[in-house]
Design an enzyme around this catalytic site. Structure first.
Site: not given
Length: 468
Positions: A113, A116, A297
């Protein structure tokens, strides 16, 4: 990062010290970070955006003269922790640009993640911080027909206006329906709406990235990606983590039709070319969506931002169009994204590739909130304080010495845990770092504690950090 534990809490609060200081703190390299974070504010609250600025002149350069420092503080033992499996990492002095610590830092690997952060940077570059995603209703081609046109806003809620959802400040279908009724009554007095067509053509298929694990829908982190959905297709509209369904479009259509009473037919199709717009609602601005995405997230916002970025960049409207949009957008920040490969916006795919060395450079710009990257800084979880770094299993025990001093994005997929961001070291040195704990198969959750321990040890070392 996805969590099977306490993520059910709604992602509605961040600490005001993080947000306010993230925007207002000066860019002097000697004191680039806020010291305290205490008062909560809603993530959905729009923030006044500063003018886009370049990184200060003190930004690291190859010719900057650096005073000799005794590199006597080693984290080598922590970096060899077997819980980290196949470890990669890099730490950089953000004031001088000097690489203080490196373990395969130029190797491009999956970053979970942490992806991102790249998605957010690309969206801010291509869309701009004030861009909003629009859901609209237009006149249909038949008597009594309207078309609900999805615009990629995954935060749109099926709950009545005023209801708190997982996305603070989200628009509501009830508001859109009320606007449509007023416009329809004015344009078609005496005629009722009898048919609603659902148009999802803004996003192309497939709706599920082929390399994603299907279990993610049941675990509650990720829906099928369609241009029309409500509440990120959550079963529980208020929970950050909640099981997702198999038909987000159908859920949205049924919810919208319910606001028009019984006997309304729901079908799927596309809006007539040039159809008159009856009403619309808009999402929070991209600057706010980025913060909501990063803090807990949120895979759904990340995928929507990646897809809309690709559309606006002109590369297409499918998963395969994302890389061609994101990589060129990242170049606009003056850092060549060499070896970067973007398969999705969320980082769920094992096929994404980011070298830790790229992240340490990008986080220098995030640290200074330069080139329009302030929303990324404002959205980063803070160790022991906010978001995905506030859970009981993060920065606990000995690692708690770095509470409030680490601003970082977490990452988790089955084959790895990651952590990358900014450290305000004990000696005041601003550091950027990227750490990966990767494996060819399942990586245990205790890798999180090993990453936190290593990060806290780096905080203790500061500019004395040794590469041995």
């Amino acid at each position: 990062m996805r969590s099977r534990t306490a993520l059910a809490a709604s992602a509605t609060l961040v600490l005001a010290g993080l947000v306010a200081a993230g925007w207002a703190a000066g860019t002097a390299l000697g004191d680039p970070l806020p010291v305290s974070t205490t008062t909560p504010v809603a993530v959905g609250t729009a923030i006044a955006l500063p003018a886009r600025t370049a990184t200060p002149s003190a930004t690291p350069t190859a010719t900057r003269t650096v005073a000799a420092v005794a590199r006597t503080c080693s984290v080598a033992a922590a970096a060899r922790d077997p819980r980290l499996r196949s470890f990669q990492g890099r730490v950089v002095n953000a004031r001088t640009g000097e690489v203080l610590f490196d373990r395969q830092g130029t190797k491009a690997s999956r970053a979970a993640s942490v992806m991102k952060v790249l998605t957010s940077a690309a969206a801010l570059e291509v869309l701009g911080p004030g861009y909003r995603l629009t859901t609209k209703v237009v006149e249909g081609s038949r008597p009594g027909e309207v078309v609900l046109v999805g615009g990629g806003d995954v935060t749109l809620s099926r709950t009545p206006a005023g209801t708190a959802t997982a996305y603070a400040g989200a628009p509501h279908l009830s508001t859109l329906a009320a606007k449509v009724k007023r416009a329809w009554k004015a344009a078609h007095p005496g005629e009722r709406i009898t048919r609603i067509v659902l148009d999802t053509s803004y996003f192309g298929g497939p709706t599920w990235q082929p390399t994603w694990a299907v279990k993610e829908r049941a675990l509650g982190s990720t829906p099928r990606m369609t241009a029309l959905m409500v509440d990120g297709d959550r079963a529980n509209t208020a929970a950050n983590t909640s099981p997702r369904g198999n038909d987000p479009v159908g859920r949205a259509g049924s919810a919208f039709a319910a606001y028009f009473g019984g006997g309304v037919q729901v079908a799927r199709g596309t809006a007539p070319r040039g159809a008159s717009v009856l009403a619309s609602v808009r999402s929070q601005p991209v600057s706010t969506l980025v913060q909501q995405e990063l803090l807990y997230s949120d895979n759904t916002i990340a995928e929507a931002l990646a897809r809309v970025t690709a559309i606006e960049a002109g590369t297409g409207n499918t998963f395969s169009a994302i890389d061609a949009a994101v990589v060129p957008a990242l170049r606009q920040y003056g850092i060549e994204p060499a070896k970067v490969r973007v398969v999705d916006g969320s980082g769920l795919s094992d096929d994404n590739r980011i070298p830790p060395s790229y992240l340490t450079k990008l986080f220098v710009k995030v640290l200074h909130k330069s080139d329009g990257l302030g929303p990324v800084f404002a959205g980063l979880p803070v160790a022991g304080r906010t978001g995905s770094l506030s859970y009981g299993d993060r920065f606990a025990g000995a690692a708690s010495k770095a509470d409030g001093k680490v601003w970082a994005k977490t990452g988790w997929i089955d084959t790895g845990y990651t952590l990358a961001g900014i450290i305000r070291a004990k000696d005041g040195t601003p550091l950027t770092f990227a750490f990966y704990a990767l494996g060819d198969s399942f990586v245990s959750a205790n890798a999180k504690q090993a990453l936190d321990t290593l990060t806290a040890d780096v905080w203790s070392c500061g500019n004395r950090l040794s590469d041995t």
